[in-house]
Design a protein around this motif. Structure first.
Motif, PDB file in Angstrom:
ATOM      1  N   GLU A 115     -11.370  13.999 -15.316  1.00 43.42           N
ATOM      2  CA  GLU A 115     -11.834  15.142 -15.158  1.00 43.42           C
ATOM      3  C   GLU A 115     -10.693  16.328 -13.963  1.00 43.42           C
ATOM      4  O   GLU A 115     -11.577  17.618 -14.094  1.00 43.42           O
ATOM      5  CB  GLU A 115     -13.257  15.318 -15.038  1.00 43.42           C
ATOM      6  N   GLU A 116     -10.451  15.651 -13.324  1.00 42.58           N
ATOM      7  CA  GLU A 116     -10.359  16.562 -11.729  1.00 42.58           C
ATOM      8  C   GLU A 116      -8.901  17.033 -11.676  1.00 42.58           C
ATOM      9  O   GLU A 116      -8.273  17.951 -11.424  1.00 42.58           O
ATOM     10  CB  GLU A 116     -10.054  16.330 -10.548  1.00 42.58           C
ATOM     11  N   ILE A 117      -7.832  16.897 -13.442  1.00 41.13           N
ATOM     12  CA  ILE A 117      -7.101  17.113 -13.181  1.00 41.13           C
ATOM     13  C   ILE A 117      -6.598  18.905 -12.915  1.00 41.13           C
ATOM     14  O   ILE A 117      -5.526  19.137 -12.981  1.00 41.13           O
ATOM     15  CB  ILE A 117      -6.295  17.017 -14.586  1.00 41.13           C
ATOM     16  N   PRO A 118      -7.751  19.454 -14.053  1.00 37.45           N
ATOM     17  CA  PRO A 118      -7.262  20.693 -13.924  1.00 37.45           C
ATOM     18  C   PRO A 118      -6.881  21.765 -12.555  1.00 37.45           C
ATOM     19  O   PRO A 118      -6.798  22.299 -11.509  1.00 37.45           O
ATOM     20  CB  PRO A 118      -8.983  21.459 -14.723  1.00 37.45           C
ATOM     21  N   GLN A 119      -7.717  20.212 -11.043  1.00 36.37           N
ATOM     22  CA  GLN A 119      -7.202  21.338  -9.369  1.00 36.37           C
ATOM     23  C   GLN A 119      -6.248  21.133  -8.920  1.00 36.37           C
ATOM     24  O   GLN A 119      -6.315  21.545  -7.833  1.00 36.37           O
ATOM     25  CB  GLN A 119      -7.937  20.304  -8.492  1.00 36.37           C
ATOM     26  N   TYR A 120      -5.226  20.528  -9.840  1.00 36.05           N
ATOM     27  CA  TYR A 120      -3.750  20.301  -8.878  1.00 36.05           C
ATOM     28  C   TYR A 120      -2.840  20.836 -10.194  1.00 36.05           C
ATOM     29  O   TYR A 120      -3.097  21.604 -11.094  1.00 36.05           O
ATOM     30  CB  TYR A 120      -4.037  19.074  -9.014  1.00 36.05           C
ATOM     31  N   ASP A 121      -1.460  21.781  -9.582  1.00 33.92           N
ATOM     32  CA  ASP A 121      -0.488  22.056 -10.350  1.00 33.92           C
ATOM     33  C   ASP A 121       0.285  21.112 -10.272  1.00 33.92           C
ATOM     34  O   ASP A 121       1.462  20.675  -9.692  1.00 33.92           O
ATOM     35  CB  ASP A 121      -0.268  23.414  -9.999  1.00 33.92           C
ATOM     36  N   PHE A 122       1.072  20.820 -11.600  1.00 33.32           N
ATOM     37  CA  PHE A 122       1.593  19.841 -12.169  1.00 33.32           C
ATOM     38  C   PHE A 122       2.952  20.424 -12.912  1.00 33.32           C
ATOM     39  O   PHE A 122       2.439  21.577 -13.252  1.00 33.32           O
ATOM     40  CB  PHE A 122       1.228  18.824 -13.506  1.00 33.32           C
ATOM     41  N   CYS A 123       3.812  18.846 -12.864  1.00 32.67           N
ATOM     42  CA  CYS A 123       4.733  19.663 -13.647  1.00 32.67           C
ATOM     43  C   CYS A 123       5.224  19.964 -14.911  1.00 32.67           C
ATOM     44  O   CYS A 123       4.187  19.425 -15.980  1.00 32.67           O
ATOM     45  CB  CYS A 123       6.016  18.883 -13.334  1.00 32.67           C
ATOM     46  N   PRO A 124       5.539  21.277 -15.268  1.00 34.73           N
ATOM     47  CA  PRO A 124       5.595  21.158 -17.013  1.00 34.73           C
ATOM     48  C   PRO A 124       5.679  19.954 -17.495  1.00 34.73           C
ATOM     49  O   PRO A 124       4.932  19.646 -19.167  1.00 34.73           O
ATOM     50  CB  PRO A 124       6.146  22.418 -16.812  1.00 34.73           C
ATOM     51  N   THR A 141       1.078  -1.489  -0.146  1.00 39.03           N
ATOM     52  CA  THR A 141       0.133   0.202  -0.144  1.00 39.03           C
ATOM     53  C   THR A 141       0.698   1.049   0.354  1.00 39.03           C
ATOM     54  O   THR A 141       2.051   1.385   0.584  1.00 39.03           O
ATOM     55  CB  THR A 141      -0.620  -0.258   1.048  1.00 39.03           C
ATOM     56  N   PRO A 142       0.839   2.135  -0.446  1.00 40.06           N
ATOM     57  CA  PRO A 142       1.747   3.061  -1.035  1.00 40.06           C
ATOM     58  C   PRO A 142       1.609   4.058   0.211  1.00 40.06           C
ATOM     59  O   PRO A 142       0.635   4.479   1.170  1.00 40.06           O
ATOM     60  CB  PRO A 142       0.970   4.582  -1.975  1.00 40.06           C
ATOM     61  N   LYS A 143       2.930   4.693   0.733  1.00 45.05           N
ATOM     62  CA  LYS A 143       3.373   5.343   1.597  1.00 45.05           C
ATOM     63  C   LYS A 143       4.591   6.757   1.119  1.00 45.05           C
ATOM     64  O   LYS A 143       4.920   6.113   0.358  1.00 45.05           O
ATOM     65  CB  LYS A 143       4.177   4.564   3.111  1.00 45.05           C
ATOM     66  N   LEU A 144       3.768   7.185   2.090  1.00 49.31           N
ATOM     67  CA  LEU A 144       4.483   8.937   2.127  1.00 49.31           C
ATOM     68  C   LEU A 144       6.544   8.915   2.765  1.00 49.31           C
ATOM     69  O   LEU A 144       6.183   9.354   3.273  1.00 49.31           O
ATOM     70  CB  LEU A 144       3.582  10.065   2.445  1.00 49.31           C
ATOM     71  N   LEU A 145       6.873   7.971   2.032  1.00 49.16           N
ATOM     72  CA  LEU A 145       8.256   8.231   2.343  1.00 49.16           C
ATOM     73  C   LEU A 145       9.359   9.117   1.905  1.00 49.16           C
ATOM     74  O   LEU A 145      10.311   9.213   2.520  1.00 49.16           O
ATOM     75  CB  LEU A 145       9.083   6.640   1.302  1.00 49.16           C
ATOM     76  N   GLU A 146       9.070   9.519   1.145  1.00 44.77           N
ATOM     77  CA  GLU A 146       9.628  10.842   0.117  1.00 44.77           C
ATOM     78  C   GLU A 146       8.714  12.574  -0.656  1.00 44.77           C
ATOM     79  O   GLU A 146       8.983  13.044   0.101  1.00 44.77           O
ATOM     80  CB  GLU A 146      10.451  10.038  -1.229  1.00 44.77           C
ATOM     81  N   HIS A 147       7.120  11.742  -0.985  1.00 41.29           N
ATOM     82  CA  HIS A 147       6.535  12.687  -1.370  1.00 41.29           C
ATOM     83  C   HIS A 147       5.197  13.467  -0.147  1.00 41.29           C
ATOM     84  O   HIS A 147       5.698  13.748   1.190  1.00 41.29           O
ATOM     85  CB  HIS A 147       5.620  11.996  -2.056  1.00 41.29           C
ATOM     86  N   HIS A 148       5.394  14.916  -0.597  1.00 40.98           N
ATOM     87  CA  HIS A 148       4.697  15.604   0.659  1.00 40.98           C
ATOM     88  C   HIS A 148       3.088  15.114   0.368  1.00 40.98           C
ATOM     89  O   HIS A 148       2.647  14.998   1.888  1.00 40.98           O
ATOM     90  CB  HIS A 148       4.122  17.156   0.417  1.00 40.98           C
ATOM     91  N   ASP A 149       2.925  14.651  -0.163  1.00 39.79           N
ATOM     92  CA  ASP A 149       1.324  14.321  -0.453  1.00 39.79           C
ATOM     93  C   ASP A 149       1.042  12.959  -1.694  1.00 39.79           C
ATOM     94  O   ASP A 149       2.103  12.604  -2.594  1.00 39.79           O
ATOM     95  CB  ASP A 149       0.089  15.443  -0.985  1.00 39.79           C
ATOM     96  N   LEU A 150      -0.223  11.917  -1.798  1.00 44.68           N
ATOM     97  CA  LEU A 150      -0.376  11.710  -2.252  1.00 44.68           C
ATOM     98  C   LEU A 150      -2.171  11.041  -2.937  1.00 44.68           C
ATOM     99  O   LEU A 150      -2.818  11.782  -1.762  1.00 44.68           O
ATOM    100  CB  LEU A 150      -0.152  10.186  -2.475  1.00 44.68           C
ATOM    101  N   LYS A 151      -2.125  11.178  -4.351  1.00 37.65           N
ATOM    102  CA  LYS A 151      -4.037  11.653  -4.086  1.00 37.65           C
ATOM    103  C   LYS A 151      -3.942  10.647  -5.450  1.00 37.65           C
ATOM    104  O   LYS A 151      -3.179  10.232  -5.780  1.00 37.65           O
ATOM    105  CB  LYS A 151      -4.361  12.584  -5.035  1.00 37.65           C
ATOM    106  N   TRP A 152      -5.278   9.738  -5.660  1.00 40.97           N
ATOM    107  CA  TRP A 152      -5.685   9.245  -6.554  1.00 40.97           C
ATOM    108  C   TRP A 152      -6.813   9.718  -7.123  1.00 40.97           C
ATOM    109  O   TRP A 152      -7.854  10.620  -6.157  1.00 40.97           O
ATOM    110  CB  TRP A 152      -6.975   7.615  -6.066  1.00 40.97           C
ATOM    111  N   ILE A 153      -6.897  10.240  -8.718  1.00 39.31           N
ATOM    112  CA  ILE A 153      -7.967  11.383  -9.069  1.00 39.31           C
ATOM    113  C   ILE A 153      -7.802  10.931 -10.506  1.00 39.31           C
ATOM    114  O   ILE A 153      -8.241   9.717 -10.700  1.00 39.31           O
ATOM    115  CB  ILE A 153      -6.869  12.952  -9.191  1.00 39.31           C
ATOM    116  N   LEU A 154      -9.609  11.376 -10.666  1.00 36.13           N
ATOM    117  CA  LEU A 154     -10.326  11.003 -12.024  1.00 36.13           C
ATOM    118  C   LEU A 154     -10.062  11.990 -12.987  1.00 36.13           C
ATOM    119  O   LEU A 154      -9.598  12.920 -12.551  1.00 36.13           O
ATOM    120  CB  LEU A 154     -11.859  11.438 -11.862  1.00 36.13           C
TER     121      LEU A 154
END
Length: 139
Positions: free
Chosen positions: A105-114, A90-103
């Motif tokens: 259509e939810e992509i625009p709600q997040y700021d992604f790496c270019p 089960t994914p654990k946050l060993l390095e990242h600040h956060d983790l999400k499972w998204i649809l």
């Protein structure tokens, strides 16, 4: 140019995104889990190792979803995104600040790496095509 690999991991109709640590370049932007390919390792080996180190999961790596070359001010990356699935753990946050499972259509709600822009556009496009066909499945 730096070779980078990442995993497109689906759970039903959602996919996994991870938020970069604040202290790293492009801190707190969202991305797909992965990392640099070290000399002497294959892209698949690199991706399996990165996912073990960053999320404590064992990954099964499938086909390439997409390749992107992106020039940041400080680095040029050749990013290869693989279809992947979690074999164990089960994914654990060993390095990242956060983790999400998204649809898609939810992509625009997040700021992604270019570097992920083209990839996200393709995920959105494929999800819309799947919906038009009357299925929730993204292949």
């Amino acid at each position: 140019m730096v070779e980078v690999v990442a995993a497109l991991i689906w759970d039903e109709n959602k996919f996994m995104i991870c938020q970069r640590p604040a202290h790293k370049a492009r801190g707190l932007l969202w991305e797909f889990v992965g990392g640099k390919v070290e000399p002497g390792e294959t892209k698949e080996e690199a991706l399996i190792g990165e996912c073990r180190a960053e999320l404590d999961i064992t990954l099964s790596v499938g086909d390439v979803f997409m390749d992107v070359i992106h020039e940041y001010p400080d680095i040029t990356v050749h990013l290869t995104l693989f279809h992947s699935r979690i074999e164990e753990g089960t994914p654990k946050l060993l390095e990242h600040h956060d983790l999400k499972w998204i649809l898609p259509e939810e992509i625009p709600q997040y700021d992604f790496c270019p570097a992920d822009t083209e990839i996200l556009a393709r995920i959105t496009e494929e999800a819309e095509k799947a919906k038009a066909k009357g299925t929730d499945e993204c292949e």
